[in-house]
Design a protein around this motif. Structure first.
Motif, PDB file in Angstrom:
ATOM      1  N   ASN A   1       0.826  -1.198  -0.117  1.00 50.86           N
ATOM      2  CA  ASN A   1       0.157   0.047   0.116  1.00 50.86           C
ATOM      3  C   ASN A   1       0.759   1.169  -0.132  1.00 50.86           C
ATOM      4  O   ASN A   1       0.419   2.229  -0.541  1.00 50.86           O
ATOM      5  CB  ASN A   1      -0.913  -0.063   1.089  1.00 50.86           C
ATOM      6  N   GLN A   2       1.983   1.027   0.631  1.00 55.25           N
ATOM      7  CA  GLN A   2       2.853   2.533   0.770  1.00 55.25           C
ATOM      8  C   GLN A   2       3.866   2.428  -0.440  1.00 55.25           C
ATOM      9  O   GLN A   2       4.624   3.335  -0.331  1.00 55.25           O
ATOM     10  CB  GLN A   2       3.562   2.363   1.879  1.00 55.25           C
ATOM     11  N   GLY A   3       3.808   1.343  -1.277  1.00 52.00           N
ATOM     12  CA  GLY A   3       4.899   1.396  -2.411  1.00 52.00           C
ATOM     13  C   GLY A   3       6.195   0.899  -2.132  1.00 52.00           C
ATOM     14  O   GLY A   3       7.304   1.477  -2.572  1.00 52.00           O
ATOM     15  N   MET A   4       6.503   0.229  -0.796  1.00 47.98           N
ATOM     16  CA  MET A   4       7.697   0.072  -0.516  1.00 47.98           C
ATOM     17  C   MET A   4       7.931  -1.676  -1.270  1.00 47.98           C
ATOM     18  O   MET A   4       7.044  -2.138  -1.432  1.00 47.98           O
ATOM     19  CB  MET A   4       7.665  -0.314   0.828  1.00 47.98           C
ATOM     20  N   ARG A   5       9.099  -1.885  -1.259  1.00 46.21           N
ATOM     21  CA  ARG A   5       9.575  -3.261  -1.676  1.00 46.21           C
ATOM     22  C   ARG A   5       9.337  -4.157  -0.696  1.00 46.21           C
ATOM     23  O   ARG A   5       9.306  -3.998   0.561  1.00 46.21           O
ATOM     24  CB  ARG A   5      11.187  -3.129  -1.859  1.00 46.21           C
ATOM     25  N   LEU A   6       9.082  -5.356  -0.996  1.00 46.43           N
ATOM     26  CA  LEU A   6       8.614  -6.304   0.030  1.00 46.43           C
ATOM     27  C   LEU A   6       9.858  -7.018   0.716  1.00 46.43           C
ATOM     28  O   LEU A   6       9.878  -7.140   1.976  1.00 46.43           O
ATOM     29  CB  LEU A   6       7.896  -7.681  -0.704  1.00 46.43           C
ATOM     30  N   GLN A   7      10.825  -6.951  -0.031  1.00 48.40           N
ATOM     31  CA  GLN A   7      12.320  -7.498   0.520  1.00 48.40           C
ATOM     32  C   GLN A   7      12.267  -8.617   1.689  1.00 48.40           C
ATOM     33  O   GLN A   7      12.519  -8.517   2.604  1.00 48.40           O
ATOM     34  CB  GLN A   7      12.982  -6.237   1.545  1.00 48.40           C
ATOM     35  N   THR A   8      11.641  -9.784   0.748  1.00 45.32           N
ATOM     36  CA  THR A   8      11.539 -10.918   1.717  1.00 45.32           C
ATOM     37  C   THR A   8      12.481 -11.939   1.091  1.00 45.32           C
ATOM     38  O   THR A   8      12.699 -12.434  -0.461  1.00 45.32           O
ATOM     39  CB  THR A   8      10.302 -11.429   1.630  1.00 45.32           C
ATOM     40  N   ASP A   9      13.463 -12.548   1.715  1.00 44.24           N
ATOM     41  CA  ASP A   9      14.439 -13.604   1.265  1.00 44.24           C
ATOM     42  C   ASP A   9      13.782 -14.909   0.496  1.00 44.24           C
ATOM     43  O   ASP A   9      14.381 -15.283  -0.444  1.00 44.24           O
ATOM     44  CB  ASP A   9      15.226 -14.271   2.580  1.00 44.24           C
ATOM     45  N   PRO A  10      12.710 -15.584   0.919  1.00 44.34           N
ATOM     46  CA  PRO A  10      12.123 -16.613   0.354  1.00 44.34           C
ATOM     47  C   PRO A  10      12.086 -16.417  -1.382  1.00 44.34           C
ATOM     48  O   PRO A  10      12.243 -17.184  -2.230  1.00 44.34           O
ATOM     49  CB  PRO A  10      11.030 -16.953   0.813  1.00 44.34           C
ATOM     50  N   THR A  11      11.698 -15.058  -1.649  1.00 45.04           N
ATOM     51  CA  THR A  11      11.659 -14.937  -3.160  1.00 45.04           C
ATOM     52  C   THR A  11      12.846 -14.951  -3.895  1.00 45.04           C
ATOM     53  O   THR A  11      13.302 -15.099  -5.066  1.00 45.04           O
ATOM     54  CB  THR A  11      10.839 -13.445  -3.365  1.00 45.04           C
ATOM     55  N   VAL A  12      13.866 -14.467  -3.137  1.00 45.17           N
ATOM     56  CA  VAL A  12      15.355 -14.324  -3.377  1.00 45.17           C
ATOM     57  C   VAL A  12      15.860 -15.577  -3.861  1.00 45.17           C
ATOM     58  O   VAL A  12      16.504 -16.067  -4.882  1.00 45.17           O
ATOM     59  CB  VAL A  12      16.284 -13.490  -2.667  1.00 45.17           C
ATOM     60  N   ILE A  13      15.588 -16.612  -2.748  1.00 41.60           N
ATOM     61  CA  ILE A  13      15.774 -17.903  -2.772  1.00 41.60           C
ATOM     62  C   ILE A  13      15.330 -18.454  -4.055  1.00 41.60           C
ATOM     63  O   ILE A  13      15.987 -19.376  -4.730  1.00 41.60           O
ATOM     64  CB  ILE A  13      15.631 -18.683  -1.657  1.00 41.60           C
ATOM     65  N   TYR A  14      13.965 -18.432  -4.196  1.00 38.90           N
ATOM     66  CA  TYR A  14      13.241 -18.882  -5.223  1.00 38.90           C
ATOM     67  C   TYR A  14      13.866 -18.646  -6.880  1.00 38.90           C
ATOM     68  O   TYR A  14      14.054 -19.443  -7.454  1.00 38.90           O
ATOM     69  CB  TYR A  14      11.608 -18.781  -5.308  1.00 38.90           C
ATOM     70  N   GLY A  15      14.271 -17.423  -6.804  1.00 40.31           N
ATOM     71  CA  GLY A  15      14.891 -17.001  -7.993  1.00 40.31           C
ATOM     72  C   GLY A  15      16.270 -17.471  -8.368  1.00 40.31           C
ATOM     73  O   GLY A  15      16.536 -17.541  -9.474  1.00 40.31           O
ATOM     74  N   MET A  16      16.768 -17.559  -7.275  1.00 39.11           N
ATOM     75  CA  MET A  16      18.445 -18.431  -7.396  1.00 39.11           C
ATOM     76  C   MET A  16      18.281 -19.759  -8.023  1.00 39.11           C
ATOM     77  O   MET A  16      19.087 -20.385  -8.581  1.00 39.11           O
ATOM     78  CB  MET A  16      18.836 -18.384  -6.075  1.00 39.11           C
TER      79      MET A  16
END
Length: 345
Positions: free
Chosen positions: A238-253
């Motif tokens: 809602n505030q336009g901030m990045r989610l910055q969550t590790d599980p998404t990074v891990i999935y992308g790796m």
């Protein structure tokens, strides 16, 4: 001459009596045999092929050491032909069963049932490995994509679209049948969560709800925190901030992930790196549970924008960056070795 005839009749009567007694003894022996426990020390699988005859079954059971005196089984089936109407399939037999118990199961077709639990928070790749090792289940390549196509979904993106639950099947069942149940169940649960969603959620479609629910699933260590975690992510969106969550990074790796995340990984440009992108990643990152779907549907009404792990499965939630940094100092920066898990910042 009359005397000889009388002797002959007496002998014949004696013989008939002996035959009748012998037949009765034989009948009683066979009937008693029907209540004999199977010769087993532990449960065992029994496969009855289509077209198996009574004689073949008796031979098979004798060869496997399940029964003794197979001739008695053959006679039992002659005396009680209704017990010969066996059905093919894979059965589980146990030491507690008698021969009659076994035959009754074969007549009723009480084949062995297997259970398979597709665990929430797992990926399609992990589920494929599990399905490939499941006993007596027919697996085919790209089966998840095949189920999608059969259901009219030509996206080629199966991640997150199958509901995690325990499913039951019989021997040599087609895994497509099981996965079709899973797909339809996720459709139902997602539709319900979307219909019951709170107003003004920053989500444009049920698919976006599915994506966010998968992230909540991966970030949740304790069930009672689901709604709060969902509330943090909703607030950040809602505030336009990045989610910055590790599980998404891990999935992308993908396969590159070996249990640790480096600073290089956090700045890498990938569609799933929520430290670099705004909004949601393009697809779910795992299979969300019903609880995670409902948590996103009705997130906690909180002011939190941050959370950090206490390293025991729970989190410290903060509304300001200052408070969050203090929690990070306590639970992450002073912890050795440093945890690869990072909460939104």
């Amino acid at each position: 001459m009359k005397k000889l005839i009388l002797i002959g009749s007496s002998t014949l009567l004696t013989l008939l009596t002996l035959v009748c007694l012998g037949a009765f003894w034989g009948y009683q022996t066979v009937i008693e045999y029907s209540q004999t426990p199977l010769s087993l020390s532990e449960p065992k699988e029994l496969t009855v092929e289509r077209g198996t005859s009574v004689n073949q079954l008796a031979q098979q059971l004798a060869d496997d050491g399940v029964i003794q005196d197979k001739w008695k089984l053959k006679w039992l089936l002659k005396f009680r032909p209704e017990l010969a109407k066996i059905r093919s399939g894979l059965y589980e037999i146990s030491p507690s069963q008698t021969i009659t118990d076994l035959l009754n199961d074969l007549i009723a077709g009480k084949v062995k049932t297997f259970s398979l639990t597709l665990v929430e928070g797992k990926t399609i790749v992990e589920w494929e490995q599990q399905l490939a090792s499941a006993p007596h289940l027919q697996m085919s390549p790209e089966v998840f994509a095949a189920v999608l196509m059969a259901q009219g979904d030509d996206s080629g993106l199966p991640e997150g679209k199958f509901f995690p639950d325990t499913y039951h099947y019989t021997a040599e069942a087609d895994v497509k049948v099981l996965l079709t149940q899973s797909y339809k169940m996720m459709e139902q649960e997602l539709a319900k969560a979307w219909a019951e969603r709170a107003p003004n959620l920053p989500l444009k479609s049920p698919y976006e709800m599915l994506i966010l629910a998968s992230i909540v699933e991966k970030e949740t260590g304790q069930a009672h925190e689901r709604e709060q975690i969902a509330g943090v992510f909703v607030n950040r969106l809602n505030q336009g901030m990045r989610l910055q969550t590790d599980p998404t990074v891990i999935y992308g790796m993908g396969e590159r992930y070996k249990g640790n995340i480096t600073r290089k990984d956090l700045v890498e440009e990938t569609p799933f790196n929520t430290y670099r992108i705004f909004g949601l990643p393009p697809t779910p990152i795992a299979a969300p549970s019903k609880a995670s779907l409902m948590a996103v549907s009705k997130p906690a009404s909180v002011s939190y924008l941050y959370f950090v792990s206490r390293n025991d499965g729970t989190h410290v939630f903060s509304s300001t960056l200052e408070a969050h940094n203090q929690a990070v100092d306590v639970y992450q920066r002073k912890k050795k070795p440093a945890t690869p898990e990072k909460s939104p910042k």
